[in-house]
Design a protein around this motif. Structure first.
Motif, PDB file in Angstrom:
ATOM      1  N   MET A  75       0.839  -1.200   0.000  1.00  0.00           N
ATOM      2  CA  MET A  75       0.000   0.000   0.000  1.00  0.00           C
ATOM      3  C   MET A  75       0.874   1.249   0.000  1.00  0.00           C
ATOM      4  O   MET A  75       0.632   2.197  -0.769  1.00  0.00           O
ATOM      5  N   GLU A  76       1.899   1.263   0.829  1.00  0.00           N
ATOM      6  CA  GLU A  76       2.787   2.429   0.886  1.00  0.00           C
ATOM      7  C   GLU A  76       3.486   2.644  -0.454  1.00  0.00           C
ATOM      8  O   GLU A  76       3.586   3.772  -0.945  1.00  0.00           O
ATOM      9  N   ALA A  77       3.958   1.558  -1.060  1.00  0.00           N
ATOM     10  CA  ALA A  77       4.644   1.673  -2.347  1.00  0.00           C
ATOM     11  C   ALA A  77       3.697   2.194  -3.426  1.00  0.00           C
ATOM     12  O   ALA A  77       4.066   3.058  -4.229  1.00  0.00           O
ATOM     13  N   ALA A  78       2.476   1.660  -3.452  1.00  0.00           N
ATOM     14  CA  ALA A  78       1.505   2.092  -4.457  1.00  0.00           C
ATOM     15  C   ALA A  78       1.131   3.559  -4.268  1.00  0.00           C
ATOM     16  O   ALA A  78       1.017   4.311  -5.245  1.00  0.00           O
ATOM     17  N   LEU A  79       0.945   3.994  -3.019  1.00  0.00           N
ATOM     18  CA  LEU A  79       0.577   5.379  -2.745  1.00  0.00           C
ATOM     19  C   LEU A  79       1.708   6.336  -3.095  1.00  0.00           C
ATOM     20  O   LEU A  79       1.484   7.389  -3.717  1.00  0.00           O
ATOM     21  N   ASP A  80       2.935   5.988  -2.715  1.00  0.00           N
ATOM     22  CA  ASP A  80       4.075   6.847  -3.033  1.00  0.00           C
ATOM     23  C   ASP A  80       4.207   7.022  -4.542  1.00  0.00           C
ATOM     24  O   ASP A  80       4.489   8.117  -5.035  1.00  0.00           O
ATOM     25  N   ASN A  81       4.000   5.929  -5.270  1.00  0.00           N
ATOM     26  CA  ASN A  81       4.084   6.005  -6.723  1.00  0.00           C
ATOM     27  C   ASN A  81       2.959   6.869  -7.289  1.00  0.00           C
ATOM     28  O   ASN A  81       3.191   7.751  -8.129  1.00  0.00           O
ATOM     29  N   PHE A  82       1.738   6.642  -6.833  1.00  0.00           N
ATOM     30  CA  PHE A  82       0.587   7.355  -7.373  1.00  0.00           C
ATOM     31  C   PHE A  82       0.676   8.857  -7.092  1.00  0.00           C
ATOM     32  O   PHE A  82       0.372   9.680  -7.958  1.00  0.00           O
ATOM     33  N   ILE A  83       1.109   9.198  -5.903  1.00  0.00           N
ATOM     34  CA  ILE A  83       1.172  10.607  -5.505  1.00  0.00           C
ATOM     35  C   ILE A  83       2.148  11.392  -6.374  1.00  0.00           C
ATOM     36  O   ILE A  83       1.925  12.561  -6.701  1.00  0.00           O
TER      37      ILE A  83
END
Length: 429
Positions: free
Chosen positions: A322-330
């Motif tokens: 989740m953290e990896a996906a959010l950092d990428n999306f942001i």
């Protein structure tokens, strides 16, 4: 019944079945048990639908001695048969485990190795104590290399699966906060995933290692290994990782573009290319394989609906992914606003509250996001914040959501645990 006799029956068949809803003709059916079913009760149905033989563990239901074979445990019979079959074939097998990225990395390895070899790999996510035996039994004399994905949510499972598959090579994608309920802690995750390393070391096998991951590097330091990473001493030197907008790597002065999003997928690409180079696949073929691969099954998959651009990553979720996906999306560029649909993260045990609160507080610090939190875990820790909306269930969310309120020029992320089935949101947009 001796395993050698069962193996002769297997060789007469065209495959293995465990579910009468999709019996294949001339198959060997195993009457497995579950919490709510007993395959022994469907043994005759399996024969009627085309199975040639049935392996059962309820002797009272054996009515055809020439077609129904009794074993003390049908699941154990399946596993022992798979192990025996693997030993008879003797082909090289690559085992793959890790907290995140297993399936994507497996598919990338398959795409690259298939450019030179006849390769078979785990189908979908059949990576448990049933799926691994089924994968092994799908290999045949025409298979040059087998790829076996291994999943686990308790200590000892990877060790058991390694004994069945007897891999010649192994790779651990990463150590993350997944299945904390079963492993007890992050340290438990490390211990469990490292069971593959233990097997490789004890049997003098080779580990593929990302040396930019300090834990991987340290744990395999004394192994026979093939390394990749950004330092010049690696067997495959990665000259550059990038992820804007799509993941890419540069190695051997060759740029590998992809249809995958996120820097974490750049690492998965590097692992696949490293394994490809070890097996002497030409670098040009590795490049073609990576650039032709299109993600499916709700994994880091871009979907367009009208003017909406949607990053669908709803196959699974844990704190690390989740953290990896959010950092990428942001950090992605967008002409409009950014909307997130986030579902609960499951199997976190006593860490659940802390991990969900940590995620909420992380996102509270970021401006220009509209966030829909869906699920009881998020709902229990809801916080008053502009453009943050909490729903206890998916149905509660679906009843009030109106996609017309979203920016048509914006981008959307959908991510949650498999049990949340957030891909359903696509039908509402």
């Amino acid at each position: 019944m001796r395993i050698e006799e069962l193996y002769q029956c297997f060789l007469q068949c065209d495959g293995v079945s465990i579910d009468t809803r999709n019996i294949t003709p001339n198959s060997l059916f195993f009457a497995l048990k579950g919490d709510n079913f007993d395959g022994n009760n469907f043994a005759q149905q399996a024969l009627d639908q085309g199975a040639s033989f049935v392996v059962m563990d309820n002797k009272k239901l054996v009515t055809h001695s020439d077609k129904m074979f009794w074993y003390t445990d049908a699941l154990m019979a399946l596993q022992e048969l798979a192990k025996y079959h693997r030993q008879q074939l003797g082909l090289p097998i690559i085992a793959l485990t890790g907290s995140n990225g297993k399936t994507t990395t497996k598919e990338l390895i398959l795409a690259i190795l298939s450019k030179k070899y006849q390769v078979k790999a785990t189908q979908g996510n059949l990576n448990n104590h049933i799926g691994v035996p089924l994968t092994l039994l799908s290999f045949n004399e025409d298979t040059d290399i087998g790829i076996v994905e291994m999943g686990a949510n308790h200590l000892g499972e990877i060790a058991h699966l390694s004994e069945l598959a007897d891999p010649d090579f192994g790779y651990i994608t990463n150590f993350g906060k997944a299945h904390l309920e079963g492993f007890g802690s992050f340290e438990g995750v490390i211990k469990a995933k490292s069971e593959l390393y233990t097997y490789l070391e004890n049997n003098y096998k080779l580990a593929f290692t990302n040396t930019d991951d300090t834990l991987q590097d340290i744990k395999t330091m004394t192994f026979t290994r093939y390394t990749f990473g950004t330092e010049p001493q690696n067997d495959l030197v990665i000259e550059e990782y990038k992820a804007q907008p799509m993941a890419s790597i540069t190695t051997q002065k060759t740029l590998f573009n992809s249809n995958l999003t996120g820097i974490y997928n750049a690492t998965n690409i590097a692992a696949a290319v490293a394994i490809g180079t070890y097996f002497k696949v030409p670098i040009s073929d590795c490049k073609t394989a990576i650039e032709q691969y299109i993600p499916t099954n709700n994994r880091s998959q871009w979907v367009e609906k009208g003017t909406y651009k949607i990053l669908l990553d709803a196959y699974n979720a844990n704190p690390s992914s989740m953290e990896a996906a959010l950092d990428n999306f942001i950090q992605l560029d967008s002409k409009g606003s950014k909307t997130l649909f986030l579902g609960d993260m499951f199997e976190l045990g006593q860490n659940s509250s802390e991990e969900h609160v940590t995620l909420i507080e992380k996102l509270n610090k970021i401006d220009n996001l509209t966030i829909y939190y869906i699920g009881n875990h998020f709902f229990e820790h809801q916080q008053v914040q502009p453009k943050s909306f909490f729903f206890k269930t998916y149905n509660d969310f679906a009843e009030v959501f109106d996609s017309k309120t979203m920016d048509e020029n914006g981008i959307i992320l959908i991510k949650g645990s498999r049990g949340m089935a957030l891909e359903r949101i696509l039908d509402l947009i």
